[in-house]
Design an enzyme around this catalytic site. Structure first.
Site, PDB file in Angstrom:
ATOM      1  N   SER A 134      -7.009  48.261  22.241  1.00 41.51           N
ATOM      2  CA  SER A 134      -6.543  48.233  20.959  1.00 41.51           C
ATOM      3  C   SER A 134      -7.165  47.453  19.374  1.00 41.51           C
ATOM      4  O   SER A 134      -7.732  46.214  20.481  1.00 41.51           O
ATOM      5  CB  SER A 134      -4.773  48.382  20.699  1.00 41.51           C
ATOM      6  OG  SER A 134      -4.943  48.371  19.043  1.00 41.51           O
TER       7      SER A 134
ATOM      8  N   TYR B  93       3.419  44.227  21.112  1.00 42.73           N
ATOM      9  CA  TYR B  93       2.310  45.280  21.890  1.00 42.73           C
ATOM     10  C   TYR B  93       0.377  44.343  21.658  1.00 42.73           C
ATOM     11  O   TYR B  93       0.176  44.707  22.538  1.00 42.73           O
ATOM     12  CB  TYR B  93       2.411  46.536  20.466  1.00 42.73           C
ATOM     13  CG  TYR B  93       0.993  47.477  21.077  1.00 42.73           C
ATOM     14  CD1 TYR B  93       0.830  48.113  21.510  1.00 42.73           C
ATOM     15  CD2 TYR B  93      -0.518  47.484  19.924  1.00 42.73           C
ATOM     16  CE1 TYR B  93       0.166  49.624  22.488  1.00 42.73           C
ATOM     17  CE2 TYR B  93      -1.231  48.400  20.052  1.00 42.73           C
ATOM     18  CZ  TYR B  93      -1.185  49.302  20.996  1.00 42.73           C
ATOM     19  OH  TYR B  93      -2.407  49.993  21.401  1.00 42.73           O
TER      20      TYR B  93
END
Length: 267
Positions: free
Chosen positions: A129, A142
């Protein structure tokens, strides 16, 4: 026939990856906990029902690989989950599960499949990501897990000459998936909406492109990647420019739920 293992194979991005790999002639083992999602996958994909947070999940994957002929040519670490909100209010069990799925599972699966990948001179592609390089206040766990995944993959890349296994990372920005819809309606970062959310197929394209032209890292979209890397050079700057970025993203954040027919607090 080449064999590919894809985690999170029943999700939006995973389904697109599996579909493209089948079109490329791969026999795909899609690893997921979503029974209904696995059943919807196209012919040429075999579902492997297992929970990536379970201690012995990789044994189920190894059994499936053995049943498919005992070889593995490609591992795609695609599965990921996100929780949003203050770390002090988070459930420790939820924190642990997020780390297990996003970071520990790719490490353990790489460990388990690496001997077979070495034999086939195969490839590992991880979907990380942009948040692995750009921390988001609303999803710290995350971000930590994806930063760890990036560091692990970069470390593995240093062994390419010895193992013969190619290493690639794909860093998506925001992608139009159920996970993003949850973030948009439950307090996720406005920075997800600086750009138009991408389609899952766009990320699948970036993943599969590594089969022909492997790249160590690819940011999607590219211009967001440059912004993230510039900020990453001096992380302290983010504290000062974050309000400006969030204001710039507000329009996209407000439009996204309306465009998709979802309301605040909806599932």
């Amino acid at each position: 026939m080449k064999v590919a293992v894809v985690t999170g194979g029943a999700g939006a991005i995973g389904t697109a990856i599996c579909t493209q790999l089948v079109a490329r002639g791969y026999y795909v083992l899609a690893v997921d906990v979503d029974i209904a999602g696995l059943e919807r996958l196209p012919a040429g994909v075999t579902g492997v029902l297992t929970d990536l947070s379970a201690p012995d999940f990789y044994q189920h994957v190894l059994t499936a690989v053995d049943d498919a002929g005992g070889s593995c040519d490609l591992l795609v670490n695609n599965a990921g989950i996100v929780t949003v909100g203050s770390i002090e209010l988070a459930d420790p069990a939820v924190i642990r599960r997020e780390q297990l799925i996003n970071l520990h599972a790719p490490i353990l699966l790489t460990h388990a499949l690496l001997p077979l990948l070495r034999q086939s001179r195969g490839q590992i592609i991880s979907v990380a990501s942009l948040a692995s390089m750009l921390p988001l206040a609303e999803s710290p766990v995350y971000c930590a897990s994806k930063a760890g995944l990036r560091a692990f993959m970069l470390s593995m890349s240093l062994w390419e000459k010895e193992t013969g296994v190619r290493i690639s990372l794909v860093h998506p920005g925001a992608v139009d998936t159920p996970m993003l819809r949850h973030e948009a309606t439950h307090g996720g970062s406005a920075l997800n909406f600086l750009s138009e959310p991408l389609k899952p197929e766009t990320i699948a394209n970036a993943v599969v492109a590594n089969l022909d032209r492997p790249r160590l890292e690819k940011c999607v979209p590219r211009h967001d990647g440059w912004l993230v890397k510039i900020v990453g050079i001096t992380p302290g700057v983010l504290q000062h420019i974050r309000p400006l970025l969030e204001r710039a993203a507000q329009s996209g954040l407000q439009k996204y739920p309306r465009r998709n027919g979802i309301t605040l607090g909806s599932p």
